[in-house]
Write an enzyme that holds these catalytic residues in place. Sequence first.
Site, PDB file in Angstrom:
ATOM      1  N   SER A 101      37.337  25.290  49.901  1.00  0.00           N
ATOM      2  CA  SER A 101      37.088  24.780  51.242  1.00  0.00           C
ATOM      3  C   SER A 101      38.008  25.468  52.257  1.00  0.00           C
ATOM      4  O   SER A 101      37.986  26.680  52.398  1.00  0.00           O
ATOM      5  CB  SER A 101      37.261  23.259  51.244  1.00  0.00           C
ATOM      6  OG  SER A 101      36.683  22.675  52.393  1.00  0.00           O
ATOM      7  N   HIS A 253      30.324  19.535  47.181  1.00  0.00           N
ATOM      8  CA  HIS A 253      31.388  20.356  47.749  1.00  0.00           C
ATOM      9  C   HIS A 253      32.599  20.479  46.836  1.00  0.00           C
ATOM     10  O   HIS A 253      33.295  21.491  46.845  1.00  0.00           O
ATOM     11  CB  HIS A 253      31.812  19.733  49.096  1.00  0.00           C
ATOM     12  CG  HIS A 253      32.872  20.503  49.816  1.00  0.00           C
ATOM     13  ND1 HIS A 253      32.655  21.779  50.300  1.00  0.00           N
ATOM     14  CD2 HIS A 253      34.162  20.183  50.149  1.00  0.00           C
ATOM     15  CE1 HIS A 253      33.761  22.215  50.899  1.00  0.00           C
ATOM     16  NE2 HIS A 253      34.688  21.266  50.812  1.00  0.00           N
TER      17      HIS A 253
END
Length: 280
Positions: A101, A253
């Site tokens: 991320s 994610h």
Amino acid sequence: MSVLKGKQKINGNDLYYEHYLHETSSKTILLIHGFLSSTFSFRRLIPLLCQEYNVISIDFPPFGKSGKSTRYVYSYNNIAKSILSLLEQLHIREFVVIGHSMGGQLSLNIAYLRPDLVKKVVLLCSSGYLERSKQSLIYLSYLPFFHLFIKRYLEKSGVMKNLQNVVFNQQLIDEEMFQGYMEPFLNEEIFKGLARLLRHREGDLSEEMLHKIETPCLLIWGEEDKVVPLSIGKRLQKDLKNSRLIVLSETGHLVPEERPKEVFQHIVSFLQETEVHVEA
């Protein structure tokens, strides 16, 4: 395998790290977590990586166990340089960097700054193409109590709701995971650091800067990523000249938590393929 855990004062702020030393491997992997996270997010991947490599996992400021100094500049450039300074103090001359991320964007900054040190880059659902905060929000960040607004904003969504947003398989969310991702919020000083991060963070690397990165890059993405959609991964793959993209189905994610074994296998294959290619 031995483990060294500690903090180093870098650029006026404490940088926490965990160094897992392999008995025979000469290769080092650097792990950089994402926004509002810590080394905890790699808890399922680290034991696998330690089988093959030396591993350094860091908490970058103001997250995890690292410092939350109100004098530190929380820009990508300064955080990246702080991480590089830590590796220099640890006598690490070359390494592979794996970023998740926001940690992916830091990894790209590090590769851009020091291509001579970074041998390969692995981006796990990396952030990309985010612009700098609006000027009005930057001005607001100078208000004495602005960090309390950040705290209130984050408390509205809550840790559980955020976990549900980043994980595709909701059954993976248990008490251990909840407590691990709750921990960063237990130190009130983090919100002052977040205010400065909002103020100092530059925009993500531009297309022109990405085009200059020649380091081999592997992009691993969750097909169901709601935070950084797959479209960002496809765009990064086009802008990074020496890269390829792997998409994991039924994955969100938080790929290091959701698919640690698959991620590990892809990383090992990528490093081995690259090494064979270089030798040829």
